[in-house]
Design an enzyme around this catalytic site. Structure first.
Site, short mmCIF file in Angstrom:
data_model
loop_
_atom_site.label_atom_id
_atom_site.label_comp_id
_atom_site.label_asym_id
_atom_site.label_seq_id
_atom_site.Cartn_x
_atom_site.Cartn_y
_atom_site.Cartn_z
N GLU A 122 -36.75 -2.40 -64.22
CA GLU A 122 -35.32 -2.59 -64.39
C GLU A 122 -35.02 -4.01 -64.87
O GLU A 122 -34.25 -4.21 -65.78
CB GLU A 122 -34.59 -2.32 -63.08
CG GLU A 122 -33.09 -2.27 -63.29
CD GLU A 122 -32.31 -2.15 -61.98
OE1 GLU A 122 -31.22 -1.58 -62.02
OE2 GLU A 122 -32.78 -2.63 -60.95
N SER A 137 -23.75 2.97 -59.52
CA SER A 137 -23.18 3.37 -60.81
C SER A 137 -23.38 4.87 -60.99
O SER A 137 -24.36 5.44 -60.51
CB SER A 137 -23.80 2.58 -61.96
OG SER A 137 -25.06 2.13 -61.64
N GLN A 178 -28.47 6.05 -58.00
CA GLN A 178 -29.46 5.35 -57.19
C GLN A 178 -28.79 4.74 -55.96
O GLN A 178 -27.89 3.91 -56.10
CB GLN A 178 -30.08 4.24 -58.06
CG GLN A 178 -31.08 3.36 -57.37
CD GLN A 178 -31.21 2.01 -58.07
OE1 GLN A 178 -30.27 1.22 -58.13
NE2 GLN A 178 -32.37 1.77 -58.63
N GLY A 179 -29.20 5.16 -54.77
CA GLY A 179 -28.61 4.63 -53.55
C GLY A 179 -29.50 3.59 -52.91
O GLY A 179 -30.29 3.89 -52.01
N SER A 200 -28.52 -0.50 -52.86
CA SER A 200 -27.78 -1.62 -52.26
C SER A 200 -26.78 -1.15 -51.22
O SER A 200 -26.23 -0.05 -51.30
CB SER A 200 -27.02 -2.37 -53.34
OG SER A 200 -27.91 -2.93 -54.26
#
Lengths: 394, 357
Positions: free
Chosen positions: A242, A159, A124-125, A127
């Protein structure tokens, strides 16, 4: 107050148990994400409806109607049997539900089946170094060039970036628009030219996270989810999921029991740790809070099942759950005294060194997924109706 | 599956809260604190059925359970209402049920007198918060002697008295040898007394130690629920005050320092709701967990209540410290609930023993 799930669900629980009794021995235990054992187990779970349960058959899922209690029973039974509940990760938990909500038919058929089978791993891109709590301030740019977007910038806290096949990524496509309206949601392979992944070692000594750098990365224009400028809305269709999942009260209860066991086992000055009245008091105080959070979780489950609204109750879970867990892990270190310092390969460390590791890991979770301070803003604004801070004049 | 209140319980809660908002505003609490009595208010609450909440239906009551009582206690705490609820409406009928006396005609008649508020029952358990040398009640035949420093309700018609051996007695306030004097506490929304018993005639209710333990657990739940209500009231008041009070040309509710204090209170109180409901439910339906969950509820609400009482007062700034705003009634009620029937440390020590740690 009616705490029983009812006969239909108890029958369902029996089904799950008999599946686990029959197949539990085939479950992976610590094998890598790409191993055939993991992939075969995932396929078996989907076939029986214990993974991808509510994903439509057309996209490779089991196709059951959503049922909160059935999902809960599956989770409970797999946890009780200590059997892998199948694959998670951000592709399955975040991207797939997003695509189901707002993806095109082609995107659903292309991406959902391999993702739920574990053949396509995602990162997941979101932040960036300059966009943490204020995520919408992100600056990674995507500029149209012919049939492509050209992406430049940097992501952080990514991550599994080093393992992932693809990334779902928030980029700024409309630099002139207000910050929430200039963002788009793109999908592209991590093998694309111009992507560099650098591991980011955290305080536990592990590289769970990465920095990801984009230099003139070409992404076909069709690989956008939703419309241009709608990326913020697309990302938020499921962002709420989340937060709730961090600091699981049943996992915290299991840790409490491990702590109790530790304090009965270890002695100092010939006295069990648990016989120290100060420790005893703190342990019982922790137990009250752990119990309250577990019951709170049952209340939330019941609210979902009965469609009852309790907005405040939902908002406090991440804050309280992660803080409590961190406190519990830290207390275990306290009671161990100097032995609590043992770390790394030290043979004297207790319970595999998990107290120190989790103490630090949960500090990470207190910060990640919306810091405790951001949670308090959300609780006060959305839960208590308090006003936002006035914006500073620019 | 439903973890929470039934429709009936929600309705009861709303009805009682409406009545309290109307009939028991802060100036009524102030009047009680200044010496007037709570008889008229209790009679009004009894018209709603509160007196007979736990009284069996065949004795004319509503025949409800501890969860219903906890719902009421939360509402009473929210409004810092003076009322003889715990002793009269909760522990008295529970004591008779636990002692197997609910069907007995003499006791049924007394239960009947609870319904309209004409019989008030106080509580005198000297060892509830720990046995002190100055507190001891000894029984000899059909009479009891000794001192109970803190007994609930200074105008009760009779008291449930626990003797040092754990037996439970019924003592009429009018009996010869029963003397009471005011025992002033910081909480002026409830009045207590010191009970001095001198060869005072008493009726034995039970010698079963389990009965006293059960009553104590129920009291824990009710006091926890009362603190939950009082804590919620303090949070609501803090949020409202922060929205009105302006400093530096803006409501203080826009400052994160203030918002975070309110968020922390909410975050601490919210899980307590589930714990209080569950502990109350256990008293009637899950006997194995009745004592431990009640202890956890009492201990946690003692701590969370204290945190909320302090924090909400601070949100009010200097005004929180004044009698003008009256926030201190809630602060002190929470303080009372924390100490009465065992403070958090004492209860946690018991919880540890109970679980065989």
């Amino acid at each position: 107050m009616d705490l029983s799930y009812g006969p239909h669900y108890e029958a369902f629980r029996e089904e799950v148990r008999s599946f686990l009794a029959r197949h539990g021995k085939d479950a992976p235990r610590g094998e890598g994400l790409r191993s055939e054992k993991v992939l075969a187990w995932q396929r078996l779970l989907i076939e029986h409806g214990y993974a991808a349960r509510t994903i439509p058959k057309a996209y490779g899922g089991f196709g059951a109607a959503p049922d909160i209690l059935e999902s809960r029973i599956i989770a409970e039974e797999f946890a009780a049997a200590r059997v892998s509940p199948g694959l998670g990760g951000q592709g399955i938990s975040m991207l797939v539900p997003t695509l189901l909500e707002v993806g095109t038919e082609a995107q659903k058929t292309t991406f959902i089946p391999p993702t739920i089978r574990g053949e396509m791993l995602w990162c997941q891109g979101y932040s960036e170094p300059g966009a943490g709590s204020d995520l919408a301030a992100l600056r990674t740019s995507a500029v149209v060039d012919g049939d492509d977007f050209v992406v430049n910038g940097q992501k952080i806290w990514t991550s599994t970036a080093h393992l992932a096949d693809w990334i779902f990524c928030l980029v700024r496509t409309e630099p002139e628009a207000p910050k929430h309206q200039g963002i788009s949601f793109l999908l592209f392979p991590m093998s694309t030219l111009g992507i560099e992944v650098r591991p980011l070692v955290d305080m536990t000594g592990v590289a769970n996270f990465n920095e990801v750098f984009f230099t003139d990365v070409h992404v076909p224009r069709g690989q956008i989810v939703g419309q241009r400028g709608e990326g913020w809305k697309v990302a938020n269709t499921i962002l709420g999921h989340e937060r709730g999942s961090l600091g699981d009260p049943n996992a915290t209860m299991a840790r409490f029991n491990a702590l109790l066991e530790l304090m009965r086992r270890e002695t100092v000055d010939g006295q069990r740790l648990i016989d120290n009245p100060l420790f005893r008091d703190r342990l019982a105080a922790l137990q009250s809070r752990v119990l309250a959070m577990r019951l709170h979780d049952m209340r939330l489950l019941s609210n979902k099942v009965n469609d009852a609204r309790a907005p405040l109750a939902n908002l406090i879970t991440k804050l309280q759950g992660t803080e409590l867990r961190h406190e519990l892990e830290g207390f275990a270190i306290d009671v161990l005294g100097e032995l609590g310092l043992a770390y790394g390969d030290n043979p004297d460390k207790q319970d595999g060194g998990s107290w120190q590791t989790s103490y630090m890991y949960f500090l990470g979770l207190i910060i990640g997924g919306g810091t405790s301070q951001i949670q308090k803003n959300i609780i006060s604004e959305r839960g208590l109706g308090m006003p936002r801070e006035p914006k500073l004049a620019k | 599956m439903r973890f929470g209140l039934s429709e009936d319980q929600t309705l009861l809660d709303a009805t009682v809260r409406r009545l309290l908002a109307d009939q028991a505003p802060l100036n009524a609490v102030r009047a009680y604190a200044d010496g007037s009595d709570d008889h008229a208010l209790w009679a009004t609450l009894c018209e709603l059925g509160l007196g007979g909440l736990l009284v069996p239906e065949d004795a004319g009551g509503l025949g409800l359970g501890v969860l219903d009582a906890a719902v009421i206690a939360e509402a009473l705490g929210y409004h810092v209402t003076p009322a003889p609820f715990l002793g009269t409406a909760v522990l008295f009928p529970r004591a008779l049920a636990a002692a197997g006396l609910s069907e007995d005609p003499t006791w049924q008649a007394r239960l009947g007198a609870v319904l309209d508020g004409s019989l008030r029952v106080g509580v005198a358990f000297p060892q509830a918060g720990g046995q002190r040398s100055r507190d001891s009640v000894t029984a000899s035949g059909e009479s009891v002697s000794g001192t109970v420093t803190l007994a609930l309700d200074d105008v009760a018609n009779a008291y449930l008295v626990a003797s040092g051996d754990g037996a439970l007695w019924w003592v009429e306030a009018s009996a010869s040898g029963c003397a009471r004097e005011a025992f002033e506490t910081v909480d002026r929304s409830r009045r207590c007394c010191r009970l001095t018993l001198t060869d005072c005639s008493a009726t034995l209710l039970s010698r079963d130690l389990g009965v006293l333990a059960e009553l104590r657990a129920v009291a824990w739940v009710i006091l926890a629920a009362d603190s939950l209500g009082a804590g919620r009231a303090m949070l609501d008041k803090a949020v409202a005050y922060a929205g009105e009070r302006e400093q530096f040309n803006r409501p203080i509710a826009t400052f994160q320092a203030v918002k975070h204090m309110c968020a922390e209170m909410a975050a601490e109180l919210e899980p307590c709701t589930a714990l209080v409901w569950y502990a109350a439910h256990c008293q009637d339906h899950i006997r194995d967990e009745a004592l431990t969950t009640a202890g956890h509820a009492k201990a946690l609400l003692g701590d969370v209540g204290q945190f909320v009482a302090k924090t909400a007062t601070e949100v009010h700034g200097g005004m929180g410290f004044t009698d003008l705003v009256g926030l201190h009634y809630w602060f002190k009620r929470i303080g009372f609930n924390r100490q009465a029937f065992g403070n958090p440390q004492r209860i946690r020590a018991e919880l540890a023993d109970l679980q065989g740690w």
